[in-house]
Enzyme design. Structure first.
Site, PDB file in Angstrom:
ATOM      1  N   ASP A 249       0.866  -1.177   0.000  1.00 15.46           N
ATOM      2  CA  ASP A 249       0.000   0.000   0.000  1.00 15.46           C
ATOM      3  C   ASP A 249       0.901   1.225   0.000  1.00 15.46           C
ATOM      4  OD1 ASP A 249      -1.805   2.225   0.986  1.00 15.46           O
ATOM      5  OD2 ASP A 249      -3.229   0.579   1.140  1.00 15.46           O
TER       6      ASP A 249
ATOM      7  N   CYS B 170      -7.140  -1.647  -4.229  1.00 14.88           N
ATOM      8  CA  CYS B 170      -6.822  -0.220  -4.272  1.00 14.88           C
ATOM      9  C   CYS B 170      -7.806   0.456  -5.236  1.00 14.88           C
ATOM     10  CB  CYS B 170      -5.387   0.003  -4.737  1.00 14.88           C
ATOM     11  SG  CYS B 170      -4.993  -0.822  -6.284  1.00 14.88           S
TER      12      CYS B 170
ATOM     13  N   THR C  96     -11.686  -7.237  -7.484  1.00 16.65           N
ATOM     14  CA  THR C  96     -13.027  -6.761  -7.138  1.00 16.65           C
ATOM     15  C   THR C  96     -13.009  -5.235  -7.034  1.00 16.65           C
ATOM     16  OG1 THR C  96     -12.524  -7.029  -4.795  1.00 16.65           O
ATOM     17  CG2 THR C  96     -13.743  -8.829  -5.852  1.00 16.65           C
TER      18      THR C  96
ATOM     19  N   ARG D 241     -11.496  -2.233  -9.629  1.00 12.09           N
ATOM     20  CA  ARG D 241     -11.913  -1.550 -10.859  1.00 12.09           C
ATOM     21  C   ARG D 241     -11.241  -2.246 -12.034  1.00 12.09           C
ATOM     22  NH1 ARG D 241     -15.470   0.015  -8.379  1.00 12.09           N
ATOM     23  NH2 ARG D 241     -16.188   2.137  -7.950  1.00 12.09           N
TER      24      ARG D 241
ATOM     25  N   ASP E 201     -14.481  -9.535 -10.785  1.00 13.31           N
ATOM     26  CA  ASP E 201     -15.821  -8.973 -10.557  1.00 13.31           C
ATOM     27  C   ASP E 201     -15.983  -7.683 -11.344  1.00 13.31           C
ATOM     28  OD1 ASP E 201     -18.391  -8.925  -9.186  1.00 13.31           O
ATOM     29  OD2 ASP E 201     -17.599  -7.184  -8.090  1.00 13.31           O
TER      30      ASP E 201
ATOM     31  N   GLU F 247     -16.463  -2.845 -18.872  1.00 15.52           N
ATOM     32  CA  GLU F 247     -17.722  -3.379 -18.346  1.00 15.52           C
ATOM     33  C   GLU F 247     -18.925  -2.471 -18.564  1.00 15.52           C
ATOM     34  OE1 GLU F 247     -16.626  -3.552 -14.096  1.00 15.52           O
ATOM     35  OE2 GLU F 247     -18.185  -2.070 -13.705  1.00 15.52           O
TER      36      GLU F 247
ATOM     37  N   HIS G  54     -19.746  -7.196 -11.440  1.00 17.40           N
ATOM     38  CA  HIS G  54     -19.643  -6.091 -10.464  1.00 17.40           C
ATOM     39  C   HIS G  54     -20.683  -6.275  -9.344  1.00 17.40           C
ATOM     40  CE1 HIS G  54     -17.870  -1.823 -10.201  1.00 17.40           C
ATOM     41  NE2 HIS G  54     -18.271  -2.184  -9.008  1.00 17.40           N
TER      42      HIS G  54
HETATM   43  P1  NAD Z   1     -10.036   2.604   0.767  1.00 17.46           P
HETATM   44  O1  NAD Z   1      -9.887   4.003   0.290  1.00 17.46           O
HETATM   45  O2  NAD Z   1     -10.485   2.354   2.148  1.00 17.46           O
HETATM   46  O3  NAD Z   1      -8.649   1.820   0.571  1.00 17.46           O
HETATM   47  C1  NAD Z   1      -7.897   1.884  -0.590  1.00 17.46           C
HETATM   48  C2  NAD Z   1      -6.439   1.646  -0.214  1.00 17.46           C
HETATM   49  O4  NAD Z   1      -5.694   1.566  -1.430  1.00 17.46           O
HETATM   50  C3  NAD Z   1      -5.830   2.775   0.628  1.00 17.46           C
HETATM   51  O5  NAD Z   1      -5.191   2.231   1.761  1.00 17.46           O
HETATM   52  C4  NAD Z   1      -4.832   3.449  -0.327  1.00 17.46           C
HETATM   53  O6  NAD Z   1      -3.703   3.973   0.334  1.00 17.46           O
HETATM   54  C5  NAD Z   1      -4.471   2.282  -1.209  1.00 17.46           C
HETATM   55  N1  NAD Z   1      -3.907   2.665  -2.496  1.00 17.46           N
HETATM   56  C6  NAD Z   1      -4.225   3.710  -3.302  1.00 17.46           C
HETATM   57  N2  NAD Z   1      -3.484   3.699  -4.423  1.00 17.46           N
HETATM   58  C7  NAD Z   1      -2.691   2.615  -4.336  1.00 17.46           C
HETATM   59  C8  NAD Z   1      -1.701   2.062  -5.169  1.00 17.46           C
HETATM   60  N3  NAD Z   1      -1.367   2.628  -6.327  1.00 17.46           N
HETATM   61  N4  NAD Z   1      -1.075   0.943  -4.751  1.00 17.46           N
HETATM   62  C9  NAD Z   1      -1.392   0.363  -3.573  1.00 17.46           C
HETATM   63  N5  NAD Z   1      -2.311   0.845  -2.738  1.00 17.46           N
HETATM   64  C10 NAD Z   1      -2.951   1.955  -3.109  1.00 17.46           C
HETATM   65  O7  NAD Z   1     -11.001   1.908  -0.299  1.00 17.46           O
HETATM   66  P2  NAD Z   1     -11.891   0.603  -0.078  1.00 17.46           P
HETATM   67  O8  NAD Z   1     -13.189   0.979   0.536  1.00 17.46           O
HETATM   68  O9  NAD Z   1     -11.074  -0.458   0.567  1.00 17.46           O
HETATM   69  O10 NAD Z   1     -12.219   0.228  -1.599  1.00 17.46           O
HETATM   70  C11 NAD Z   1     -11.199  -0.140  -2.501  1.00 17.46           C
HETATM   71  C12 NAD Z   1     -11.771  -0.140  -3.905  1.00 17.46           C
HETATM   72  O11 NAD Z   1     -12.708  -1.199  -4.037  1.00 17.46           O
HETATM   73  C13 NAD Z   1     -12.580   1.102  -4.277  1.00 17.46           C
HETATM   74  O12 NAD Z   1     -11.754   2.160  -4.699  1.00 17.46           O
HETATM   75  C14 NAD Z   1     -13.446   0.603  -5.385  1.00 17.46           C
HETATM   76  O13 NAD Z   1     -12.772   0.810  -6.617  1.00 17.46           O
HETATM   77  C15 NAD Z   1     -13.568  -0.887  -5.114  1.00 17.46           C
HETATM   78  N6  NAD Z   1     -14.932  -1.309  -4.768  1.00 17.46           N
HETATM   79  C16 NAD Z   1     -15.524  -2.277  -5.528  1.00 17.46           C
HETATM   80  C17 NAD Z   1     -16.803  -2.730  -5.219  1.00 17.46           C
HETATM   81  C18 NAD Z   1     -17.482  -3.832  -6.010  1.00 17.46           C
HETATM   82  O14 NAD Z   1     -18.698  -4.010  -5.886  1.00 17.46           O
HETATM   83  N7  NAD Z   1     -16.770  -4.607  -6.795  1.00 17.46           N
HETATM   84  C19 NAD Z   1     -17.477  -2.160  -4.147  1.00 17.46           C
HETATM   85  C20 NAD Z   1     -16.830  -1.182  -3.375  1.00 17.46           C
HETATM   86  C21 NAD Z   1     -15.556  -0.763  -3.700  1.00 17.46           C
END
Ligand code: NAD
Length: 332
Positions: A173, A201, A228, A230, A254, A259, A291
Site C-alpha cells: 500500500d 486499491c 473486485t 476496478r 468482478d 464493463e 460487479h
Molecule cells: P479505501 O480508500 O479504504 O482503501 C484503498 C487503499 O488503497 C488505501 O489504503 C490506499 O492507500 C491504497 N492505495 C491507493 N493507491 C494505491 C496504489 N497505487 N497501490 C497500492 N495501494 C494503493 O477503499 P476501499 O473501501 O477499501 O475500496 C477499494 C476499492 O474497491 C474502491 O476504490 C473501489 O474501486 C472498489 N470497490 C468495488 C466494489 C465492487 O462491488 N466490486 C465495491 C466497493 C468498492
C-alpha cells in the site's frame, strides 16, 4: 422538497431507497445510465444520484449545471468516473465511502474458493446428475501466500479472512498501516511471491494497468489474480494472453475494463462484440461476476441511508464529510 434524479436504477436500488427514510427528498428513478445524451433528464432537479458506470465527465457536468443540478451524490465508493477537477466550483460531488467492506471482501473470497475448488463447475455438473470428480481437483488455501494490493477498508477485511484460513498475508500500500494483519513488502515482492493476488486499491492515473504484461511476467505461473476493485487495474488483453499461454493460474474478476456497456444488464440475447471478454469467459480458469461484490442487503441499506444523509447534509448546509474533490482525491 429536494428533487433527486437517480440514474442506472435497478429494482434492488429502488427497493432500498424506497425503504430508507427519505422524507423531504423526492426521487425520480431512471433506468438509463447518465451520459451526455441522458443528462437532460436531470434538468430541473436539484441533485443527481449516480453509480459506477454513469459518466460524469466535463460535458455531462456542464449539462447538469445548466439544468440546475447542484449535487452529484455517488451511491458508491469509487469516483474514477467523475472528472473531479472539472466539477470543482461547478457541482459538488459526494460519495458513500464505506457501505460494507465485508460485502466486497467476502465476495472476493467467495470467488477465490469457487475458482480453486471448481465449485462453479461442480454446481453445473450436479444439476445434470453428473457426479464425476474428474477435472475438479483444487488446492488448499491453508499455507498459501496471498498478496493484497491496497489495505484500506476492504483490503484489511480481506487480510483478516485470509489470516483465518491460515494463509501467509503479504501487502503493498502507498500508506502501510501497522494495524493491518499483513507483512508489508514491495509491489514487486507481492507479484513475485504470492500464490494469490487480490486488488483492493482504487483506480487512479498512477495505477491504471498495475497488472500488465510486465507485472504478470513476475508472477508465479500458477498464481490466481482477484479483482473486485476496478476493471482498468488490469490490462485485460495482457491477462488473456497470459491465460492462453498458461503463464498464470487463473483469474477471478468482478470488474472488467470495458464493463460499462455490458455489466448489470441481461445481454443473453445479444451478440457480444467484445472478443477479449468473450474469450476470457470461455476459459476454464477464469471466473467472472458482474460487479456484484457490493450486492448484499446490508450494503444496499447503508448505500441508501448514507446517500440520503449526504443529500440532506448538502442542502441544509451541514457538512456530511463525504465530499470528494480533486484536491483530496488522489488516493484516499
Ligand atoms: P479505501 O480508500 O479504504 O482503501 C484503498 C487503499 O488503497 C488505501 O489504503 C490506499 O492507500 C491504497 N492505495 C491507493 N493507491 C494505491 C496504489 N497505487 N497501490 C497500492 N495501494 C494503493 O477503499 P476501499 O473501501 O477499501 O475500496 C477499494 C476499492 O474497491 C474502491 O476504490 C473501489 O474501486 C472498489 N470497490 C468495488 C466494489 C465492487 O462491488 N466490486 C465495491 C466497493 C468498492
Amino acid at each position: 422538497m429536494i428533487k433527486a434524479a437517480m440514474f442506472d436504477s435497478k429494482q434492488y436500488d429502488i427497493d432500498s431507497f424506497e425503504e430508507s427514510e427519505h422524507e423531504g427528498i423526492s426521487i425520480k428513478y431512471y433506468d438509463t445510465k447518465l451520459t451526455a445524451d441522458t443528462a437532460g433528464l436531470a434538468s430541473g432537479f436539484d441533485c443527481v444520484i449516480a453509480f459506477v458506470n454513469d459518466t460524469v465527465d466535463a460535458e455531462v457536468i456542464d449539462l447538469l449545471e445548466r439544468g440546475g443540478v447542484k449535487l452529484v451524490a455517488l451511491r458508491c465508493a469509487g469516483f474514477n468516473n467523475v472528472d473531479l477537477k472539472y466539477a470543482d466550483g461547478k457541482i459538488t460531488v459526494v460519495r458513500v465511502p464505506a457501505y460494507s467492506p465485508h460485502a466486497v471482501a467476502e465476495h472476493a473470497i467467495g470467488m477465490l474458493l469457487a475458482s480453486v475448488r471448481r465449485i462453479h463447475k461442480a454446481y453445473i455438473r450436479s444439476k445434470d446428475f453428473n457426479f464425476s470428480l474428474n477435472g475438479l481437483t483444487g488446492f488448499n488455501l491453508y499455507g498459501k501466500t496471498v498478496g493484497i494490493i491496497g489495505t484500506g477498508k476492504i483490503g484489511r477485511v480481506f487480510a483478516d479472512i485470509c489470516n483465518g484460513f491460515g494463509m501467509k498475508v503479504l501487502a503493498y500500500d502507498l500508506y502501510p498501516d501497522s494495524s493491518v494483519k499483513a507483512e508489508y513488502v514491495s509491489l514487486e515482492t507481492v507479484f513475485k511471491d504470492s500464490d494469490i493476488i487480490s486488488l483492493h486499491c482504487p483506480l487512479t492515473e498512477e495505477n491504471r494497468y498495475i497488472v500488465n504484461s510486465d507485472t504478470i511476467s513476475l508472477m508465479k505461473s500458477n498464481a490466481i489474480i482477484i479483482n473486485t476493485s476496478r476493471g482498468q487495474l488490469i490490462d485485460a488483453e495482457a491477462l488473456l494472453k497470459a491465460i492462453k499461454e498458461k503463464r498464470i493460474g487463473g483469474a477471478c474478476l468482478d470488474v472488467y475494463e470495458e464493463e460499462s456497456e455490458l455489466f448489470f444488464e441481461d445481454n443473453s440475447g445479444r451478440i457480444v462484440r467484445d472478443d477479449i471478454l468473450a474469450r476470457l469467459i470461455s476459459m476454464p480458469n477464469v471466473l467472472i461476476t458482474s460487479h456484484q461484490a457490493f450486492l448484499t442487503c446490508e450494503a444496499l441499506e447503508n448505500i441508501a441511508d448514507t446517500t440520503i444523509d449526504n443529500i440532506r447534509g448538502f442542502f441544509d448546509n451541514s457538512s456530511c464529510g463525504n465530499e470528494v474533490s480533486y484536491k483530496t482525491a488522489s488516493v484516499r
